[in-house]
Design a protein around this motif. Sequence first.
Motif, mmCIF file in Angstrom:
data_model
loop_
_atom_site.group_PDB
_atom_site.id
_atom_site.type_symbol
_atom_site.label_atom_id
_atom_site.label_comp_id
_atom_site.label_asym_id
_atom_site.label_seq_id
_atom_site.Cartn_x
_atom_site.Cartn_y
_atom_site.Cartn_z
ATOM 1 N N ASP A 307 0.830 -1.213 0.000
ATOM 2 C CA ASP A 307 0.000 0.000 0.000
ATOM 3 C C ASP A 307 0.859 1.255 0.000
ATOM 4 O OD1 ASP A 307 -2.276 -1.506 0.007
ATOM 5 O OD2 ASP A 307 -2.615 -1.370 2.172
ATOM 6 N N SER A 308 2.052 1.167 0.629
ATOM 7 C CA SER A 308 2.916 2.346 0.736
ATOM 8 C C SER A 308 3.782 2.561 -0.505
ATOM 9 C CB SER A 308 3.837 2.212 1.959
ATOM 10 O OG SER A 308 3.086 2.112 3.144
ATOM 11 N N ASN A 309 4.011 1.500 -1.271
ATOM 12 C CA ASN A 309 4.974 1.592 -2.363
ATOM 13 C C ASN A 309 4.386 1.422 -3.755
ATOM 14 O OD1 ASN A 309 7.931 1.607 -1.127
ATOM 15 N ND2 ASN A 309 6.669 0.262 0.154
ATOM 16 N N MET A 310 3.121 1.016 -3.834
ATOM 17 C CA MET A 310 2.490 0.845 -5.146
ATOM 18 C C MET A 310 0.990 0.957 -4.967
ATOM 19 S SD MET A 310 3.194 -3.251 -5.532
ATOM 20 C CE MET A 310 4.865 -3.097 -4.913
ATOM 21 N N ALA A 311 0.280 0.712 -6.060
ATOM 22 C CA ALA A 311 -1.173 0.877 -6.007
ATOM 23 C C ALA A 311 -1.824 -0.143 -5.094
ATOM 24 C CB ALA A 311 -1.750 0.759 -7.418
ATOM 25 N N GLY A 312 -1.189 -1.292 -4.926
ATOM 26 C CA GLY A 312 -1.784 -2.283 -4.034
ATOM 27 C C GLY A 312 -1.311 -3.678 -4.363
ATOM 28 N N CYS A 313 -1.632 -4.597 -3.501
ATOM 29 C CA CYS A 313 -1.310 -6.008 -3.703
ATOM 30 C C CYS A 313 -2.629 -6.733 -3.895
ATOM 31 C CB CYS A 313 -0.554 -6.575 -2.502
ATOM 32 S SG CYS A 313 -0.045 -8.291 -2.688
ATOM 33 N N CYS A 314 -2.914 -7.127 -5.122
ATOM 34 C CA CYS A 314 -4.220 -7.684 -5.454
ATOM 35 C C CYS A 314 -4.213 -9.194 -5.275
ATOM 36 C CB CYS A 314 -4.565 -7.331 -6.899
ATOM 37 S SG CYS A 314 -6.154 -7.944 -7.440
ATOM 38 N N PHE A 315 -5.115 -9.707 -4.484
ATOM 39 C CA PHE A 315 -5.163 -11.147 -4.196
ATOM 40 C C PHE A 315 -5.804 -11.884 -5.368
ATOM 41 C CE2 PHE A 315 -5.116 -10.897 0.708
ATOM 42 C CZ PHE A 315 -3.974 -10.120 0.629
ATOM 43 N N GLY A 316 -4.929 -12.421 -6.243
ATOM 44 C CA GLY A 316 -5.410 -13.256 -7.332
ATOM 45 C C GLY A 316 -6.043 -12.488 -8.472
ATOM 46 N N GLY A 317 -6.043 -11.161 -8.449
ATOM 47 C CA GLY A 317 -6.670 -10.392 -9.505
ATOM 48 C C GLY A 317 -5.748 -10.093 -10.660
ATOM 49 N N SER A 318 -4.925 -9.083 -10.527
ATOM 50 C CA SER A 318 -4.039 -8.665 -11.608
ATOM 51 C C SER A 318 -3.033 -9.747 -11.934
ATOM 52 C CB SER A 318 -3.293 -7.395 -11.191
ATOM 53 O OG SER A 318 -2.268 -7.125 -12.107
ATOM 54 N N LYS A 319 -2.647 -9.821 -13.209
ATOM 55 C CA LYS A 319 -1.633 -10.768 -13.648
ATOM 56 C C LYS A 319 -0.303 -10.076 -13.910
ATOM 57 C CE LYS A 319 -4.246 -14.410 -13.617
ATOM 58 N NZ LYS A 319 -4.003 -15.507 -12.658
ATOM 59 N N LYS A 320 -0.150 -8.853 -13.436
ATOM 60 C CA LYS A 320 1.073 -8.124 -13.731
ATOM 61 C C LYS A 320 2.291 -8.812 -13.138
ATOM 62 C CE LYS A 320 -0.850 -3.494 -14.386
ATOM 63 N NZ LYS A 320 -0.832 -2.086 -13.916
ATOM 64 N N GLN A 321 2.256 -9.140 -11.875
ATOM 65 C CA GLN A 321 3.369 -9.840 -11.234
ATOM 66 C C GLN A 321 2.826 -10.847 -10.219
ATOM 67 O OE1 GLN A 321 6.376 -7.218 -9.617
ATOM 68 N NE2 GLN A 321 7.219 -6.774 -11.614
ATOM 69 N N PRO A 322 2.415 -12.014 -10.690
ATOM 70 C CA PRO A 322 1.867 -13.016 -9.783
ATOM 71 C C PRO A 322 2.964 -13.782 -9.051
ATOM 72 C CG PRO A 322 1.820 -13.825 -12.015
ATOM 73 C CD PRO A 322 2.312 -12.404 -12.097
ATOM 74 N N PHE A 323 2.633 -14.256 -7.869
ATOM 75 C CA PHE A 323 3.523 -15.103 -7.087
ATOM 76 C C PHE A 323 2.665 -15.826 -6.060
ATOM 77 C CE2 PHE A 323 3.153 -11.078 -4.952
ATOM 78 C CZ PHE A 323 3.074 -11.379 -3.602
ATOM 79 N N THR A 324 3.270 -16.780 -5.369
ATOM 80 C CA THR A 324 2.561 -17.512 -4.319
ATOM 81 C C THR A 324 3.248 -17.285 -2.987
ATOM 82 O OG1 THR A 324 1.796 -19.241 -5.836
ATOM 83 C CG2 THR A 324 1.844 -19.783 -3.491
ATOM 84 N N LEU A 325 2.481 -16.882 -1.994
ATOM 85 C CA LEU A 325 2.976 -16.764 -0.632
ATOM 86 C C LEU A 325 2.554 -18.018 0.120
ATOM 87 C CD1 LEU A 325 4.367 -14.974 1.530
ATOM 88 C CD2 LEU A 325 2.078 -14.177 2.160
ATOM 89 N N ALA A 326 3.532 -18.775 0.609
ATOM 90 C CA ALA A 326 3.245 -20.052 1.254
ATOM 91 C C ALA A 326 3.796 -20.064 2.670
ATOM 92 C CB ALA A 326 3.838 -21.212 0.454
ATOM 93 N N GLY A 327 3.026 -20.659 3.569
ATOM 94 C CA GLY A 327 3.463 -20.814 4.946
ATOM 95 C C GLY A 327 3.113 -22.194 5.457
ATOM 96 N N PRO A 328 3.244 -22.409 6.754
ATOM 97 C CA PRO A 328 2.972 -23.738 7.316
ATOM 98 C C PRO A 328 1.553 -24.239 7.064
ATOM 99 C CG PRO A 328 4.138 -22.369 8.900
ATOM 100 C CD PRO A 328 3.745 -21.469 7.765
ATOM 101 N N HIS A 329 0.576 -23.293 7.000
ATOM 102 C CA HIS A 329 -0.817 -23.723 6.883
ATOM 103 C C HIS A 329 -1.557 -23.000 5.761
ATOM 104 C CE1 HIS A 329 -0.092 -25.701 10.679
ATOM 105 N NE2 HIS A 329 0.247 -24.547 11.234
#
Length: 428
Positions: A307-329
């Motif tokens: 939010d501070s450095n770009m327009a936002g982090c879109c959950f599964g919406g935009s395809k500009k720069q997709p990635f997966t955030l994975a954790g224990p659960h």
Amino acid sequence: MKPTTCFAPAHILLPSEQVPLEQWGCIACDQFTSDRSYWQRAEETAAGAPSTLNLILPEVYLEDGDADARVKKIHATMQDYAKNVLTRAVDGFIYVERTEQSGRVRQGLVGRVDLEAYSYRRGEKCTVRPSECTVESRIPPRMKVRTGAALETPHIMMLADDPDCTLIEPIAAHKDSLPKVYEGELMLGGGHVKGWRLTDSQMIRMANTLSALKSPEAMADKYGMADAAPLLFAVGDGNHSLATAKACYENLKKVTPPEQWASLPARYALVEVVNLHDDALTFEPIHRVLFNVDCATVLLSLITWSDSNMAGCCFGGSKKQPFTLAGPHMANVLSFEDPTEPLTVGTIDDFISDYIERHPEAKVDYVHDEPAVRALCKQGAVAFLMPPFAKSDLFRGVVMGGVLPRKTFSMGHAEEKRYYIECRKITE
């Protein structure tokens, strides 16, 4: 044979034929940096026989506090192997075929590269250039191994942009007429490897082909830039190892008269050259894994930073720069809406740098294989899984003056990396 290009014949040392290749060859030191069990299995495999494992310092052990003792032992082992184990030599080049577990066969040429033709400084238009940013803090630990070492053994793989397959493939077509210098299985799933010695006529043809690959006509044809500084090789694997060789050579130049620089063994580094267009050469993204962190805290920090450095982090919406955030659960597909860098990996690196500055207890590692990443997540780590990387854009980006973020891609899975086999003396 007098060198006519920056890639020249070398006096390549090989172990006695009685030394099993499966015990002699060892994977690159910068693999499995969070998996000590791999290196323990490697030690068990190599036990009782000479091995290049005893000539390197796996990076998994860098923070153990006994690195200096390990380096001292490595240097002593090099002296021993130089006298008693490396009893065969090839003067020239070795053509290599590496059969991976998938059945693909990767072709390469082993020789020495002139470090005067290379720089790891960003923006320098050398004939040999890095493909990624060099993190200079990674060089000193490796310099401890190379400084004062009698031998080098390479895991460096350099890429040639040879779409017409003029350099390596013609040699492969005549391999049956060449003397074979080694063949065998590689330890722990490394596949099969063969090596042949080139003839004098093949080495002369190679020199002519290398000159053609970096000609103004070739630069214009491949990149539309006839006036661009000629580029022959981009370093694919082993960027920091080649940078270490360069740093050691530059230190040696300070205490050596210039007229003697050309004869310094340390002026050169043993490498394998591979055609970027080899069908067996696959590029895999390198994932980011955070340790000593809480998954919910990382996710909240990522949203706040976005939010501070770009327009936002879109959950599964935009395809500009997709990635997966994975954790224990959890494992969520996210996408940066208005990224801070051209590549996903660059934007994520920006976030990780900011996060570690705010949370100094956090540690980051760079892991090639997705299954290994997910296994670490089950143990409590948090990972950023990267999208695929297109190898076709690599040389164009380097020619245009840029380098990729560090650890952007890996050429294949960890077990497909170059294994240490050949050696060369780097002290007189």
